[in-house]
Every structure is written in C-alpha cells, then in structure tokens.
Design an enzyme around this catalytic site. Structure first.
Site, PDB file in Angstrom:
ATOM      1  N   VAL A  18      27.603  56.245 -34.877  1.00 22.58           N
ATOM      2  CA  VAL A  18      27.871  54.939 -35.503  1.00 22.58           C
ATOM      3  C   VAL A  18      26.941  54.710 -36.691  1.00 22.58           C
ATOM      4  CG1 VAL A  18      28.076  52.453 -35.104  1.00 22.58           C
ATOM      5  CG2 VAL A  18      28.626  54.042 -33.259  1.00 22.58           C
ATOM      6  N   ARG A  49      14.186  59.856 -35.025  1.00 24.42           N
ATOM      7  CA  ARG A  49      13.019  60.467 -34.374  1.00 24.42           C
ATOM      8  C   ARG A  49      12.410  61.553 -35.244  1.00 24.42           C
ATOM      9  NH1 ARG A  49      15.483  60.360 -28.393  1.00 24.42           N
ATOM     10  NH2 ARG A  49      17.336  60.839 -29.555  1.00 24.42           N
ATOM     11  N   LYS A 107      25.613  47.669 -25.720  1.00 23.86           N
ATOM     12  CA  LYS A 107      26.125  46.889 -24.587  1.00 23.86           C
ATOM     13  C   LYS A 107      25.199  46.959 -23.378  1.00 23.86           C
ATOM     14  CE  LYS A 107      28.446  50.348 -25.307  1.00 23.86           C
ATOM     15  NZ  LYS A 107      29.440  51.295 -25.757  1.00 23.86           N
ATOM     16  N   GLY A 136      34.502  48.164 -29.378  1.00 23.61           N
ATOM     17  CA  GLY A 136      34.403  48.811 -30.697  1.00 23.61           C
ATOM     18  C   GLY A 136      34.900  47.980 -31.848  1.00 23.61           C
ATOM     19  N   ILE A 138      37.567  46.210 -32.205  1.00 22.20           N
ATOM     20  CA  ILE A 138      38.425  45.042 -31.942  1.00 22.20           C
ATOM     21  C   ILE A 138      37.618  43.746 -32.080  1.00 22.20           C
ATOM     22  CG2 ILE A 138      39.946  43.920 -30.278  1.00 22.20           C
ATOM     23  CD1 ILE A 138      40.216  46.630 -28.862  1.00 22.20           C
ATOM     24  N   GLU A 192      32.310  62.512 -22.471  1.00 26.75           N
ATOM     25  CA  GLU A 192      30.960  63.078 -22.581  1.00 26.75           C
ATOM     26  C   GLU A 192      30.830  64.253 -21.605  1.00 26.75           C
ATOM     27  OE1 GLU A 192      28.441  61.717 -24.441  1.00 26.75           O
ATOM     28  OE2 GLU A 192      29.528  59.954 -25.133  1.00 26.75           O
ATOM     29  N   ASP A 203      30.073  51.573 -17.954  1.00 32.30           N
ATOM     30  CA  ASP A 203      30.218  51.135 -19.346  1.00 32.30           C
ATOM     31  C   ASP A 203      31.095  49.885 -19.400  1.00 32.30           C
ATOM     32  OD1 ASP A 203      30.292  51.855 -22.431  1.00 32.30           O
ATOM     33  OD2 ASP A 203      32.368  51.555 -21.825  1.00 32.30           O
ATOM     34  N   LYS A 207      30.280  45.681 -20.475  1.00 30.80           N
ATOM     35  CA  LYS A 207      31.125  44.886 -21.372  1.00 30.80           C
ATOM     36  C   LYS A 207      31.675  43.652 -20.646  1.00 30.80           C
ATOM     37  CE  LYS A 207      32.270  49.050 -23.949  1.00 30.80           C
ATOM     38  NZ  LYS A 207      33.155  50.214 -24.003  1.00 30.80           N
ATOM     39  N   GLY A 304      34.441  55.223 -31.492  1.00 30.89           N
ATOM     40  CA  GLY A 304      34.535  56.080 -32.671  1.00 30.89           C
ATOM     41  C   GLY A 304      33.595  55.553 -33.745  1.00 30.89           C
TER      42      GLY A 304
HETATM   43  P1  NAP Z   1      24.350  58.576 -30.899  1.00 29.01           P
HETATM   44  O1  NAP Z   1      25.375  59.318 -31.671  1.00 29.01           O
HETATM   45  O2  NAP Z   1      23.755  59.202 -29.685  1.00 29.01           O
HETATM   46  O3  NAP Z   1      23.185  58.210 -31.909  1.00 29.01           O
HETATM   47  C1  NAP Z   1      21.999  57.563 -31.514  1.00 29.01           C
HETATM   48  C2  NAP Z   1      21.004  57.652 -32.668  1.00 29.01           C
HETATM   49  O4  NAP Z   1      19.837  56.926 -32.283  1.00 29.01           O
HETATM   50  C3  NAP Z   1      20.577  59.066 -33.018  1.00 29.01           C
HETATM   51  O5  NAP Z   1      20.355  59.161 -34.394  1.00 29.01           O
HETATM   52  C4  NAP Z   1      19.261  59.195 -32.260  1.00 29.01           C
HETATM   53  O6  NAP Z   1      18.307  60.036 -32.843  1.00 29.01           O
HETATM   54  C5  NAP Z   1      18.732  57.791 -32.369  1.00 29.01           C
HETATM   55  N1  NAP Z   1      17.811  57.512 -31.273  1.00 29.01           N
HETATM   56  C6  NAP Z   1      18.101  57.478 -29.971  1.00 29.01           C
HETATM   57  N2  NAP Z   1      16.968  57.224 -29.272  1.00 29.01           N
HETATM   58  C7  NAP Z   1      16.003  57.131 -30.183  1.00 29.01           C
HETATM   59  C8  NAP Z   1      14.619  56.915 -30.094  1.00 29.01           C
HETATM   60  N3  NAP Z   1      14.015  56.750 -28.911  1.00 29.01           N
HETATM   61  N4  NAP Z   1      13.904  56.877 -31.231  1.00 29.01           N
HETATM   62  C9  NAP Z   1      14.500  57.064 -32.404  1.00 29.01           C
HETATM   63  N5  NAP Z   1      15.799  57.276 -32.581  1.00 29.01           N
HETATM   64  C10 NAP Z   1      16.535  57.314 -31.457  1.00 29.01           C
HETATM   65  O7  NAP Z   1      24.882  57.135 -30.442  1.00 29.01           O
HETATM   66  P2  NAP Z   1      26.129  56.335 -31.027  1.00 29.01           P
HETATM   67  O8  NAP Z   1      27.365  56.847 -30.407  1.00 29.01           O
HETATM   68  O9  NAP Z   1      26.022  56.249 -32.496  1.00 29.01           O
HETATM   69  O10 NAP Z   1      25.878  54.898 -30.364  1.00 29.01           O
HETATM   70  C11 NAP Z   1      24.915  54.013 -30.896  1.00 29.01           C
HETATM   71  C12 NAP Z   1      25.093  52.662 -30.220  1.00 29.01           C
HETATM   72  O11 NAP Z   1      26.391  52.168 -30.481  1.00 29.01           O
HETATM   73  C13 NAP Z   1      24.959  52.672 -28.696  1.00 29.01           C
HETATM   74  O12 NAP Z   1      24.365  51.483 -28.262  1.00 29.01           O
HETATM   75  C14 NAP Z   1      26.392  52.749 -28.223  1.00 29.01           C
HETATM   76  O13 NAP Z   1      26.562  52.190 -26.925  1.00 29.01           O
HETATM   77  C15 NAP Z   1      27.043  51.872 -29.258  1.00 29.01           C
HETATM   78  N6  NAP Z   1      28.473  52.119 -29.428  1.00 29.01           N
HETATM   79  C16 NAP Z   1      28.927  53.357 -29.720  1.00 29.01           C
HETATM   80  C17 NAP Z   1      30.260  53.581 -29.895  1.00 29.01           C
HETATM   81  C18 NAP Z   1      30.800  54.939 -30.235  1.00 29.01           C
HETATM   82  O14 NAP Z   1      32.023  55.088 -30.349  1.00 29.01           O
HETATM   83  N7  NAP Z   1      29.977  55.952 -30.410  1.00 29.01           N
HETATM   84  C19 NAP Z   1      31.173  52.511 -29.745  1.00 29.01           C
HETATM   85  C20 NAP Z   1      30.687  51.232 -29.474  1.00 29.01           C
HETATM   86  C21 NAP Z   1      29.320  51.053 -29.305  1.00 29.01           C
HETATM   87  P3  NAP Z   1      18.513  61.614 -33.061  1.00 29.01           P
HETATM   88  O15 NAP Z   1      19.361  61.669 -34.285  1.00 29.01           O
HETATM   89  O16 NAP Z   1      17.150  62.069 -33.244  1.00 29.01           O
HETATM   90  O17 NAP Z   1      19.177  62.122 -31.822  1.00 29.01           O
END
Ligand code: NAP
Length: 429
Positions: A18, A49, A107, A136, A138, A192, A203, A207, A304
């Site tokens: 995201v 990080r 969430k 997401g 919506i 996953e 999850d 929500k 997404g």
């Molecule tokens: P992601 O792809 O796993 O990305 C998480 C990012 O945060 C990565 O860049 C990670 O670093 C960084 N991160 C995690 N822990 C960290 C820490 N302790 N210190 C520094 N950086 C850290 O996650 P995502 O899918 O983008 O989701 C992000 C958020 O959006 C979550 O809360 C998720 O629930 C929410 N969300 C996601 C979606 C979706 O479709 N993906 C939909 C709705 C909501 P690295 O790059 O070093 O790994």
C-alpha cells in the site's frame, strides 16, 4: 501546522504494497491534489527499516529514512502503512500528541488499541482517519461515520475479507475442497503463505469491531467479537447450501437488538437472491440497514495496493484540507452504552444438517428435541442415502444458546446418527 501558504508535509510510514502506491499517487497526482486541498502537498519522507533495500522506482531514494521519530516530528500528516501493533502505535501516538493528523489503514491496531488512539486524537484536537482499514477501496467508514450520522443503523452484514470470499466462491463454482482452493489461492497470490488471519476470520473480526463502533456510537473491541472461520466448511456443506437455494459467505454481522449489540464473524448461509450472494471472487460488499435510509449496499475491491491507496489518498486530502484551510474531522462518537451481547444471546436462524436412521418416527423424534428447546422448525429437506437419510432442518429465529443445547441433545440421541454441520442463516425473512 501549515498556513495556506505552506505546503502540507506528508510522512509515509511503511513502503510495502500500500505504501508504495500511496507514494505513487502522491507524486504523480501532486498538482491535482494541491488544487483539491488548496495548498501544495509535499512528501516529507518514507520510513522503512532498511533504506538500502531496492524499492519501486517511483519511491525517491532520497525520501527513504530509517529515522521514524525525526520524520514524524517534522510532518503535518502522518500516514501509517506498516501494519501490526508496534511500532505503529507508538509512532501514531507521537504524531497525534504533537497535533499532526494521522491516516492509517491498520485495522488490527484500531480494533485492539483504538480507544487509546481516539483519546490522543481528541485530546490534541488532531484528525484520525482510517477509511482504508475496512474494506479497502470501498467508501464505508465515511458513509457510516458521517453520512449516516443522523440516522440509526440497525444492522450491518459484510463480506469484508476477499481471501475467504474467493475460497468459498471457488469451492461453490468448481466443486473443489477447501484445501485445494487455498493451495491454488496461495499459488496465485490471493492468499498469504500463512492464511490464518484470513481463513480464521480474525481479519474480518477486526473490521467488524471498527464498523460496530462507528455504527452504534460506542466502543466495540476485538475481544467483543465472536469469531469463527471457514476452515471447517466442506464440499458437502456447499452442495447442501446450493440445494436449499443458498450460498455460504463469511459474514461480519453487527446488529442492534432490544437487549444490546451483537457483533460476530462466521460462515453464513445467504439466500441466492440476496445482494451479498452475488459478490464473487475476492470482492467485498457491505449491506447496511438503517431506520430512515433503509437498505444500502457498498461494493468494490477490499484489498490490493492501488485500490487501498485510493482510500488512503481520500483521507490525506480530507485532513490536508483541514491543515491548509482550518477545520477538523469528526471526533470519536462513543456516547452509547448498549450491552455487547455474548454469542449465546445472538438471535438468528440456523440450518442443521444431519444423518438419521431410515426408519419411521425419526422425524417426529428429531422435531420433539427442537421443540423441547423452543427452537421452531421452518422447513425440512430430506435426502436419501444407503440405510440412512440426510436431513437439513432450517429453523426460525432462535437464541444461539437454545440451538447449541438442541444440537447437544441431537448428538446424544439414537434418533440421530450424526450432526454433520450447523450453519447460521442471515438475509432470509
Ligand atoms: P506490507 O506490504 O507488508 O508493507 C509493510 C511496510 O511496512 C513494509 O515496507 C515494511 O518494511 C514496513 N514495516 C513493517 N514493520 C516495520 C517496522 N517495525 N519498522 C519499519 N518499517 C516496518 O503491508 P501492506 O500490505 O502494505 O499493508 C500495510 C497496512 O495496510 C496494514 O495495516 C494492512 O492491514 C493495511 N491494508 C492492506 C491492504 C492490502 O491490500 N495490502 C488492504 C487494506 C489495508 P520492509 O519494507 O522493511 O519490509
């Protein structure tokens, strides 16, 4: 904070699925966003990080930083896209305490520690926005929080997890087993490597807690949500659903009753003509019932990178407008104090599928057990087998406790060989 002359400084925490798309939209739409906000939008930095890890080329290398505190302290708007509880919680509190606005998609954090975040936001007079945390792309949080603020929401039924909807939909349309579909979903990247949070319903439960809090104007935490996943659903359950004119969906249910509020996540039988039954693949949809508005349906992509970034950007524009032009988003509304009911007090309909000996009097014996617990039978469907009969009994509305006691007695009596499954029914009159 900014004056109208100053650009609004945006800090992005996390550069994953995201975060990367949020940076893309912030940079590629900068001019339009500035026009909509009434001030420039400036990417102050992106916290990761390890700054040496290669990133999508859209993310300027010079924007990456591993100093989260300095980034947060220099920002007007902090966009948290890391996920998890820590360090997201500490950084959000740090931002709110100094009056910066926060946008988050987290969430899990909101469902587990929301009270603390809302209190910090209210104390500092800071905005806390989280449209992307539920379903997401919506638009749902804003409609429930703002558009329906003058109405009384009585019930929300939501398909809020795309992975489980995909799995159940594939099982239904292709006749595959749960394990086969999950393996395929993992191969295609729809699930996953560890799908527990999705298939276990956790999850969706987070929500449901957020939606119930907004809809009923009181705090509902993750611990208040009854949660049952889809791992036990079999092809026989799917086939029986089809034969009775229903489909199985993992629903988040939040409803107000005469005695309190009930918030739960479980596999649910939905009649094929209900709008939620037509939600296919990984799509999400949320059906809202309100006293004055009647029935409303929200539908779209629940996850997404780019769809979720759309919701995040909407929040960024809202809070940046406040930063640039004055104003403030809604405070937490938590004035109500309905009892959050235990699952035993949930009132719904059920389909009980069982095998019984193929001999006269069986149906009467089974019916008497339902009657003894005050559970009314609405319909009976019989399917013949060798030496036994398969029965699907659909009940009228009954308390969960009464249904559970009924099933315990059914399992004990020799009028029943086996109780195969018990599924709740929603969306049928
Ligand atoms: P992601 O792809 O796993 O990305 C998480 C990012 O945060 C990565 O860049 C990670 O670093 C960084 N991160 C995690 N822990 C960290 C820490 N302790 N210190 C520094 N950086 C850290 O996650 P995502 O899918 O983008 O989701 C992000 C958020 O959006 C979550 O809360 C998720 O629930 C929410 N969300 C996601 C979606 C979706 O479709 N993906 C939909 C709705 C909501 P690295 O790059 O070093 O790994």
């Amino acid at each position: 904070m900014s004056t109208t002359a100053d650009p609004v400084k945006i800090a992005v925490l996390g550069c994953g699925t995201v975060g990367t798309e949020v940076v893309r939209l912030l940079l590629t739409q900068a001019e339009d966003l500035a026009a909509r906000v009434g001030a420039g939008i400036e990417l102050a930095g992106v916290y990761v990080r390890d700054t040496s890890v290669p990133r999508d080329p859209v993310v300027p290398v010079g924007a990456l930083t591993s100093d989260a505190d300095a980034l947060v302290d220099g920002a007007d708007v902090v966009v948290e896209l890391m996920g998890g509880i820590e360090p997201a919680r500490t950084l959000i509190l740090r931002a709110l305490n100094r009056g910066a606005a926060v946008v988050t998609a987290n969430k899990a954090l909101l469902a587990e520690r929301g009270a603390e975040l809302y209190e910090a936001a209210d104390a500092a007079g800071a905005d806390l926005y989280y449209e992307a945390a539920v379903a997401g792309a919506i638009p749902l949080v804003r409609p429930v929080r703002e558009s329906l603020a003058g109405d009384t929401v009585t019930r929300i039924l939501g398909i809020v997890n795309g992975t489980t909807n995909y799995v159940l939909d594939e099982m239904t349309s292709k006749g595959l087993s749960y394990d086969e579909v999950v393996a395929e979903a993992q191969r295609l990247g729809y699930a996953e490597a560890d799908p527990t949070a999705d298939v276990g319903g956790h999850d969706a439960a987070a929500k449901a807690a957020i939606l119930a809090s907004l809809a009923f104007h009181q705090r509902v935490g993750l611990d208040d949500v009854y949660c049952e996943g889809i791992t036990a659903i079999t092809p026989d359950d799917i086939q029986a659903a089809t034969e009775t004119g229903r489909v199985i969906k993992l629903l988040a249910v939040a409803e107000r009753t005469d005695t309190g509020v009930s918030v739960r996540v479980h596999p649910t039988l939905v009649p094929v003509d209900h709008p939620l039954a037509g939600v296919r693949g990984a799509f999400n949809a949320v059906f809202v019932e309100a006293e004055a508005a009647g029935e409303l349906m929200f539908y779209g992509q629940g996850a997404g990178g780019l769809p979720t970034a759309s919701a995040v950007l909407g929040d960024i524009v809202s809070v940046a407008r406040h930063q640039a032009n004055g104003g403030k988003g809604p405070l937490e509304s938590n004035y109500a104090s309905h009892e959050v009911l235990p699952m035993d007090a949930a009132l719904t309909r059920y389909a009980v599928r069982m095998s019984v000996p193929d001999r006269p009097g069986t149906l009467a014996a089974v019916a008497s057990i339902f009657a003894a617990h005050g559970v009314g039978i609405e319909s009976v469907r019989q399917m013949a087998g060798k030496g036994h009969a398969g029965l699907i009994l659909s009940t009228h509305r009954a308390y969960e406790a009464a249904l559970r006691a009924t099933v315990e007695e059914l399992r004990d009596t020799d009028a029943v060989k086996d109780v195969w499954s018990v599924l709740r029914i929603e969306g049928e009159l």
